[in-house]
Scaffold this motif. Structure first.
Motif, PDB file in Angstrom:
ATOM      1  N   LEU A 103       0.831  -1.210   0.000  1.00 49.76           N
ATOM      2  CA  LEU A 103       0.000   0.000   0.000  1.00 49.76           C
ATOM      3  C   LEU A 103       0.863   1.257   0.000  1.00 49.76           C
ATOM      4  O   LEU A 103       0.506   2.263  -0.614  1.00 49.76           O
ATOM      5  CB  LEU A 103      -0.944   0.006   1.210  1.00 49.76           C
ATOM      6  N   GLU A 104       2.003   1.203   0.679  1.00 52.97           N
ATOM      7  CA  GLU A 104       2.902   2.361   0.709  1.00 52.97           C
ATOM      8  C   GLU A 104       3.477   2.630  -0.682  1.00 52.97           C
ATOM      9  O   GLU A 104       3.658   3.784  -1.063  1.00 52.97           O
ATOM     10  CB  GLU A 104       4.020   2.131   1.713  1.00 52.97           C
ATOM     11  N   LYS A 105       3.741   1.574  -1.448  1.00 56.71           N
ATOM     12  CA  LYS A 105       4.211   1.746  -2.822  1.00 56.71           C
ATOM     13  C   LYS A 105       3.147   2.418  -3.687  1.00 56.71           C
ATOM     14  O   LYS A 105       3.457   3.102  -4.653  1.00 56.71           O
ATOM     15  CB  LYS A 105       4.610   0.406  -3.427  1.00 56.71           C
ATOM     16  N   LYS A 106       1.876   2.202  -3.330  1.00 50.76           N
ATOM     17  CA  LYS A 106       0.763   2.826  -4.056  1.00 50.76           C
ATOM     18  C   LYS A 106       0.518   4.260  -3.593  1.00 50.76           C
ATOM     19  O   LYS A 106      -0.305   4.968  -4.162  1.00 50.76           O
ATOM     20  CB  LYS A 106      -0.529   2.029  -3.852  1.00 50.76           C
ATOM     21  N   GLY A 107       1.195   4.679  -2.502  1.00 46.47           N
ATOM     22  CA  GLY A 107       1.042   6.046  -2.027  1.00 46.47           C
ATOM     23  C   GLY A 107       0.167   6.202  -0.797  1.00 46.47           C
ATOM     24  O   GLY A 107      -0.181   7.318  -0.423  1.00 46.47           O
ATOM     25  N   PHE A 108      -0.175   5.106  -0.131  1.00 48.94           N
ATOM     26  CA  PHE A 108      -1.010   5.158   1.067  1.00 48.94           C
ATOM     27  C   PHE A 108      -0.168   4.752   2.272  1.00 48.94           C
ATOM     28  O   PHE A 108       0.427   3.686   2.283  1.00 48.94           O
ATOM     29  CB  PHE A 108      -2.204   4.204   0.953  1.00 48.94           C
ATOM     30  N   THR A 109      -0.145   5.590   3.293  1.00 47.85           N
ATOM     31  CA  THR A 109       0.560   5.256   4.518  1.00 47.85           C
ATOM     32  C   THR A 109      -0.454   4.687   5.504  1.00 47.85           C
ATOM     33  O   THR A 109      -1.288   5.413   6.034  1.00 47.85           O
ATOM     34  CB  THR A 109       1.246   6.496   5.114  1.00 47.85           C
ATOM     35  N   VAL A 110      -0.376   3.385   5.720  1.00 46.39           N
ATOM     36  CA  VAL A 110      -1.305   2.692   6.606  1.00 46.39           C
ATOM     37  C   VAL A 110      -0.488   1.908   7.625  1.00 46.39           C
ATOM     38  O   VAL A 110       0.437   1.179   7.262  1.00 46.39           O
ATOM     39  CB  VAL A 110      -2.222   1.729   5.811  1.00 46.39           C
ATOM     40  N   ASP A 111      -0.808   2.066   8.897  1.00 50.32           N
ATOM     41  CA  ASP A 111      -0.119   1.333   9.960  1.00 50.32           C
ATOM     42  C   ASP A 111      -0.443  -0.154   9.839  1.00 50.32           C
ATOM     43  O   ASP A 111      -1.595  -0.542   9.667  1.00 50.32           O
ATOM     44  CB  ASP A 111      -0.560   1.875  11.320  1.00 50.32           C
ATOM     45  N   ARG A 112       0.566  -0.984   9.950  1.00 46.86           N
ATOM     46  CA  ARG A 112       0.370  -2.423   9.780  1.00 46.86           C
ATOM     47  C   ARG A 112      -0.506  -3.017  10.872  1.00 46.86           C
ATOM     48  O   ARG A 112      -1.119  -4.053  10.687  1.00 46.86           O
ATOM     49  CB  ARG A 112       1.706  -3.143   9.749  1.00 46.86           C
ATOM     50  N   LYS A 113      -0.592  -2.353  12.015  1.00 45.85           N
ATOM     51  CA  LYS A 113      -1.358  -2.884  13.142  1.00 45.85           C
ATOM     52  C   LYS A 113      -2.860  -2.833  12.915  1.00 45.85           C
ATOM     53  O   LYS A 113      -3.613  -3.531  13.583  1.00 45.85           O
ATOM     54  CB  LYS A 113      -1.007  -2.135  14.422  1.00 45.85           C
ATOM     55  N   ILE A 114      -3.317  -2.005  11.988  1.00 43.42           N
ATOM     56  CA  ILE A 114      -4.756  -1.899  11.745  1.00 43.42           C
ATOM     57  C   ILE A 114      -5.203  -2.744  10.555  1.00 43.42           C
ATOM     58  O   ILE A 114      -6.360  -2.716  10.184  1.00 43.42           O
ATOM     59  CB  ILE A 114      -5.190  -0.426  11.561  1.00 43.42           C
ATOM     60  N   ILE A 115      -4.277  -3.496   9.976  1.00 44.06           N
ATOM     61  CA  ILE A 115      -4.601  -4.381   8.858  1.00 44.06           C
ATOM     62  C   ILE A 115      -4.865  -5.779   9.411  1.00 44.06           C
ATOM     63  O   ILE A 115      -4.057  -6.317  10.167  1.00 44.06           O
ATOM     64  CB  ILE A 115      -3.460  -4.419   7.825  1.00 44.06           C
ATOM     65  N   ASP A 116      -5.996  -6.358   9.035  1.00 47.95           N
ATOM     66  CA  ASP A 116      -6.395  -7.665   9.547  1.00 47.95           C
ATOM     67  C   ASP A 116      -6.651  -8.607   8.375  1.00 47.95           C
ATOM     68  O   ASP A 116      -7.403  -8.272   7.461  1.00 47.95           O
ATOM     69  CB  ASP A 116      -7.657  -7.522  10.406  1.00 47.95           C
ATOM     70  N   ILE A 117      -6.017  -9.767   8.418  1.00 42.67           N
ATOM     71  CA  ILE A 117      -6.229 -10.798   7.399  1.00 42.67           C
ATOM     72  C   ILE A 117      -6.931 -11.960   8.091  1.00 42.67           C
ATOM     73  O   ILE A 117      -6.432 -12.495   9.077  1.00 42.67           O
ATOM     74  CB  ILE A 117      -4.901 -11.276   6.789  1.00 42.67           C
ATOM     75  N   LYS A 118      -8.099 -12.339   7.586  1.00 44.12           N
ATOM     76  CA  LYS A 118      -8.910 -13.365   8.249  1.00 44.12           C
ATOM     77  C   LYS A 118      -8.258 -14.746   8.209  1.00 44.12           C
ATOM     78  O   LYS A 118      -8.110 -15.398   9.217  1.00 44.12           O
ATOM     79  CB  LYS A 118     -10.303 -13.438   7.617  1.00 44.12           C
ATOM     80  N   GLU A 119      -7.873 -15.180   7.017  1.00 50.14           N
ATOM     81  CA  GLU A 119      -7.311 -16.522   6.910  1.00 50.14           C
ATOM     82  C   GLU A 119      -5.815 -16.435   6.613  1.00 50.14           C
ATOM     83  O   GLU A 119      -5.337 -15.424   6.129  1.00 50.14           O
ATOM     84  CB  GLU A 119      -8.013 -17.330   5.809  1.00 50.14           C
ATOM     85  N   ALA A 120      -5.101 -17.489   6.917  1.00 53.25           N
ATOM     86  CA  ALA A 120      -3.668 -17.533   6.654  1.00 53.25           C
ATOM     87  C   ALA A 120      -3.438 -17.604   5.145  1.00 53.25           C
ATOM     88  O   ALA A 120      -4.078 -18.379   4.443  1.00 53.25           O
ATOM     89  CB  ALA A 120      -3.039 -18.733   7.342  1.00 53.25           C
ATOM     90  N   VAL A 121      -2.534 -16.772   4.661  1.00 48.14           N
ATOM     91  CA  VAL A 121      -2.237 -16.718   3.232  1.00 48.14           C
ATOM     92  C   VAL A 121      -0.993 -17.566   2.993  1.00 48.14           C
ATOM     93  O   VAL A 121       0.123 -17.122   3.201  1.00 48.14           O
ATOM     94  CB  VAL A 121      -2.014 -15.260   2.766  1.00 48.14           C
ATOM     95  N   LYS A 122      -1.206 -18.800   2.538  1.00 49.65           N
ATOM     96  CA  LYS A 122      -0.103 -19.731   2.346  1.00 49.65           C
ATOM     97  C   LYS A 122      -0.021 -20.272   0.921  1.00 49.65           C
ATOM     98  O   LYS A 122       0.820 -21.106   0.632  1.00 49.65           O
ATOM     99  CB  LYS A 122      -0.215 -20.887   3.334  1.00 49.65           C
ATOM    100  N   GLU A 123      -0.906 -19.808   0.046  1.00 51.24           N
ATOM    101  CA  GLU A 123      -0.889 -20.257  -1.341  1.00 51.24           C
ATOM    102  C   GLU A 123      -1.097 -19.069  -2.261  1.00 51.24           C
ATOM    103  O   GLU A 123      -1.622 -18.031  -1.851  1.00 51.24           O
ATOM    104  CB  GLU A 123      -1.984 -21.296  -1.586  1.00 51.24           C
ATOM    105  N   VAL A 124      -0.731 -19.232  -3.506  1.00 53.61           N
ATOM    106  CA  VAL A 124      -0.951 -18.217  -4.520  1.00 53.61           C
ATOM    107  C   VAL A 124      -2.450 -18.094  -4.769  1.00 53.61           C
ATOM    108  O   VAL A 124      -3.162 -19.099  -4.799  1.00 53.61           O
ATOM    109  CB  VAL A 124      -0.205 -18.603  -5.823  1.00 53.61           C
ATOM    110  N   GLY A 125      -2.938 -16.859  -4.905  1.00 55.62           N
ATOM    111  CA  GLY A 125      -4.361 -16.675  -5.159  1.00 55.62           C
ATOM    112  C   GLY A 125      -4.842 -15.296  -4.768  1.00 55.62           C
ATOM    113  O   GLY A 125      -4.051 -14.390  -4.479  1.00 55.62           O
ATOM    114  N   ASN A 126      -6.162 -15.127  -4.758  1.00 55.72           N
ATOM    115  CA  ASN A 126      -6.782 -13.851  -4.404  1.00 55.72           C
ATOM    116  C   ASN A 126      -7.317 -13.916  -2.973  1.00 55.72           C
ATOM    117  O   ASN A 126      -7.962 -14.890  -2.596  1.00 55.72           O
ATOM    118  CB  ASN A 126      -7.931 -13.527  -5.372  1.00 55.72           C
ATOM    119  N   TYR A 127      -7.078 -12.841  -2.219  1.00 50.70           N
ATOM    120  CA  TYR A 127      -7.488 -12.764  -0.820  1.00 50.70           C
ATOM    121  C   TYR A 127      -8.031 -11.371  -0.530  1.00 50.70           C
ATOM    122  O   TYR A 127      -7.961 -10.472  -1.364  1.00 50.70           O
ATOM    123  CB  TYR A 127      -6.312 -13.075   0.116  1.00 50.70           C
TER     124      TYR A 127
END
Length: 148
Positions: A103-127
């Motif tokens: 997101l920072e590369k896109k120009g958005f400064t977002v604290d990592r602590k407020i980002i929540d991922i529901k499921e574990a991302v362990k494979e290639v795909g869309n999430y």
């Protein structure tokens, strides 16, 4: 035990919320670390006065969060590269730090602590990741994990 939160506590509540917790959790963790105070009558009066005085500041903070949420909702092509095996399984996993960097590369400064991922991302795909900008404002960001 009723306490007043002095800062956001994940899974419990947000700053200035009055919550009920078990005595041990409040006395042994929340109060000594400065995350909460006991909700006495005088502390509740002080809280009410502070909230009354900060009402316009909180409205501005919420408006800023809604504006950022509208901008983040436009992000559709967030791609995160990861080293993978021949079967498409990622070595390790994609976490909120990598999403914050993308997101920072896109120009958005977002604290990592407020980002929540529901499921574990362990494979290639869309999430989908959820960014909690304010206690009433959150936005879901789709991202794609690709092999490097």
């Amino acid at each position: 035990m009723k306490i007043i939160l002095k800062e956001d506590v994940s899974g419990l509540g947000y700053k200035d919320d009055v919550v009920v917790v078990k005595d041990g959790y409040g006395r042994n963790y929340l109060i000594p670390t400065g995350k909460a105070v006991i909700a006495s009558a005088s502390a509740l009066k002080v809280l009410a006065e502070n909230q009354r005085q900060r009402a316009h500041k909180l409205a501005k903070i919420k408006a800023d969060a809604e504006a950022l949420a509208a901008q983040l909702a436009e992000v559709k092509d967030l791609v995160i590269g990861a080293k993978t095996s021949a079967t498409g399984t990622i070595f390790g996993s994609v976490n909120n730090i990598q999403i914050a960097e993308a997101l920072e590369k896109k120009g958005f400064t977002v604290d990592r602590k407020i980002i929540d991922i529901k499921e574990a991302v362990k494979e290639v795909g869309n999430y989908t990741a959820t960014v909690k900008l304010h206690k009433e404002v959150s936005v879901e960001i789709p991202f794609e994990v690709v092999a490097e």
